[in-house]
Design an enzyme around this catalytic site. Structure first.
Site, PDB file in Angstrom:
ATOM      1  N   HIS A 112      42.225  19.828  18.158  1.00 24.79           N
ATOM      2  CA  HIS A 112      41.014  20.292  17.480  1.00 24.79           C
ATOM      3  C   HIS A 112      40.627  21.632  18.087  1.00 24.79           C
ATOM      4  O   HIS A 112      40.348  21.728  19.282  1.00 24.79           O
ATOM      5  CB  HIS A 112      39.871  19.292  17.631  1.00 24.79           C
ATOM      6  CG  HIS A 112      38.630  19.699  16.878  1.00 24.79           C
ATOM      7  ND1 HIS A 112      38.378  19.293  15.589  1.00 24.79           N
ATOM      8  CD2 HIS A 112      37.593  20.492  17.235  1.00 24.79           C
ATOM      9  CE1 HIS A 112      37.237  19.806  15.181  1.00 24.79           C
ATOM     10  NE2 HIS A 112      36.735  20.540  16.167  1.00 24.79           N
ATOM     11  N   CYS A 113      40.609  22.661  17.257  1.00 20.48           N
ATOM     12  CA  CYS A 113      40.347  24.017  17.740  1.00 20.48           C
ATOM     13  C   CYS A 113      38.876  24.359  17.509  1.00 20.48           C
ATOM     14  O   CYS A 113      38.430  24.433  16.358  1.00 20.48           O
ATOM     15  CB  CYS A 113      41.245  25.021  17.018  1.00 20.48           C
ATOM     16  SG  CYS A 113      41.019  26.726  17.598  1.00 20.48           S
ATOM     17  N   PRO A 114      38.096  24.578  18.570  1.00 25.92           N
ATOM     18  CA  PRO A 114      36.684  24.940  18.360  1.00 25.92           C
ATOM     19  C   PRO A 114      36.498  26.341  17.821  1.00 25.92           C
ATOM     20  O   PRO A 114      35.459  26.650  17.237  1.00 25.92           O
ATOM     21  CB  PRO A 114      36.080  24.800  19.766  1.00 25.92           C
ATOM     22  CG  PRO A 114      37.235  25.016  20.694  1.00 25.92           C
ATOM     23  CD  PRO A 114      38.438  24.463  19.995  1.00 25.92           C
TER      24      PRO A 114
END
Length: 336
Positions: A112-114
């Site tokens: 999950h890439c912020p």
């Protein structure tokens, strides 16, 4: 930079603009695309899966821990475990994982890439890779031609004179000072952006995900060979970056079922500020409630209307609301 366009080539700023637009396009595509979310099981499907699990594991005696919910699946002569997701009520496909931030199971979950605000999975990994690759090229490009600009100006009038030359955006700074600041920013940015691109290039060459690399699925103590790798870097890159994309299984225009919304409303407790509906008032209570004036004081007796009764008074005995009641003689005798 106009100076480089005049002195070297007009293609320099054009290529920088193209790289910037391409990086922004891939960023938006990564952020707003479905990463490969797997729908949750419907109540009937979840009940059927529970029946299958109970039939397979049998009845677990009270006090004993139930066995793990796992199915074995064979891929390229390798045994792969399909784990059960207690949130989505499904057996996850191979390489899928449940994202704790998005609260969904994602197919071929990478991470999950912020920075893009989305999960990176099977359906948007190639756009994420193109984004960080183009961003790395843009950073290197700006870093290189900033140094070229300072070097060309320094060869003509010297480095110190270059710093004091042409005023830039801010009155107290020259254009060359801003260029030097850009060089410093790009230098420290290169380590993170280019390093991230190199790491994902390594993963693409091995046909591996970030989640598998962190967990050590294929390089841990078991030394299990990666069943998804073709043993060829070119084939792995073609599969990850150029392979066909599966269609999205999300129903983006679906309508929420009425039963679900009604159940949610019924399960919500009343808050402390929720008021009960007013009780039904009788005719006497309604008149007493209307006796109070707007400022909250009680009006004088002369303004209080007489209570109504079921039997109407004779026509000559009826009084207007502002008229005082005159006690009759019989009432006076009763009091004495």
């Amino acid at each position: 930079c106009r100076y480089l366009a005049v002195q070297l080539s007009p293609a320099i700023p054009v290529f920088a603009a193209v790289l910037f637009l391409f990086a922004m396009a891939t960023l938006l595509r990564t952020s707003f695309s479905d990463p490969g979310v797997i729908p949750r099981a419907l109540p009937d499907e979840a009940a059927f899966i529970e029946m299958e699990i109970e039939a397979t594991n049998g009845t677990v005696p009270q006090g004993q821990r139930p066995p793990p919910r796992i199915k074995n699946f064979q891929i390229n002569n390798q045994i792969v475990k399909l784990k059960y997701c207690y949130t989505c009520k499904i057996f996850r496909p191979p390489r899928a994982s449940h994202c704790s931030i998005c609260d969904n199971c994602v197919e071929r979950f990478d991470h999950h890439c912020p920075w893009v605000g989305n999960c990176v999975g099977k359906r948007n990994y190639r756009y994420f890779y193109l984004f960080i690759l183009s961003l790395s090229l843009l950073t290197i490009y700006i870093f290189t031609f900033n140094i070229v600009y300072v070097a060309l100006k320094s060869l003509k009038i010297g480095f110190l004179n270059t710093l004091k030359e042409t005023p830039g955006t801010y009155p107290s700074m020259s254009l060359t000072v801003l260029t030097v600041l850009e060089v410093l920013i790009c230098f420290f940015t290169l380590w993170s952006v280019v390093g991230l691109t190199g790491f994902h290039t390594f993963l693409v060459a091995l046909n591996q995900t970030t989640n598998e690399d962190i967990k050590g699925s294929w390089t841990g103590k078991n030394r299990v060979q990666n069943p998804y790798s073709h043993g060829n870097i070119v084939k792995n890159c073609c599969e990850v970056l150029c392979g066909p994309l599966p269609p999205s299984v999300l129903d983006r225009r679906g309508i929420l079922q009425q039963e679900e919304s009604t159940a949610q409303e019924g399960s919500c407790p009343r808050g402390p500020g929720t008021q009960e509906p007013p009780a039904t008032q009788g005719p006497g209570q309604a008149q007493e409630g209307g006796m109070k004036q707007q400022d909250g004081s009680i009006p004088p007796p002369s303004a209080v209307p007489a209570p109504s009764s079921d039997t109407e008074m004779p026509e000559e005995k009826q009084r207007t609301p502002g008229e005082l009641a005159v006690p009759c003689a019989d009432a006076g005798r009763a009091e004495h």
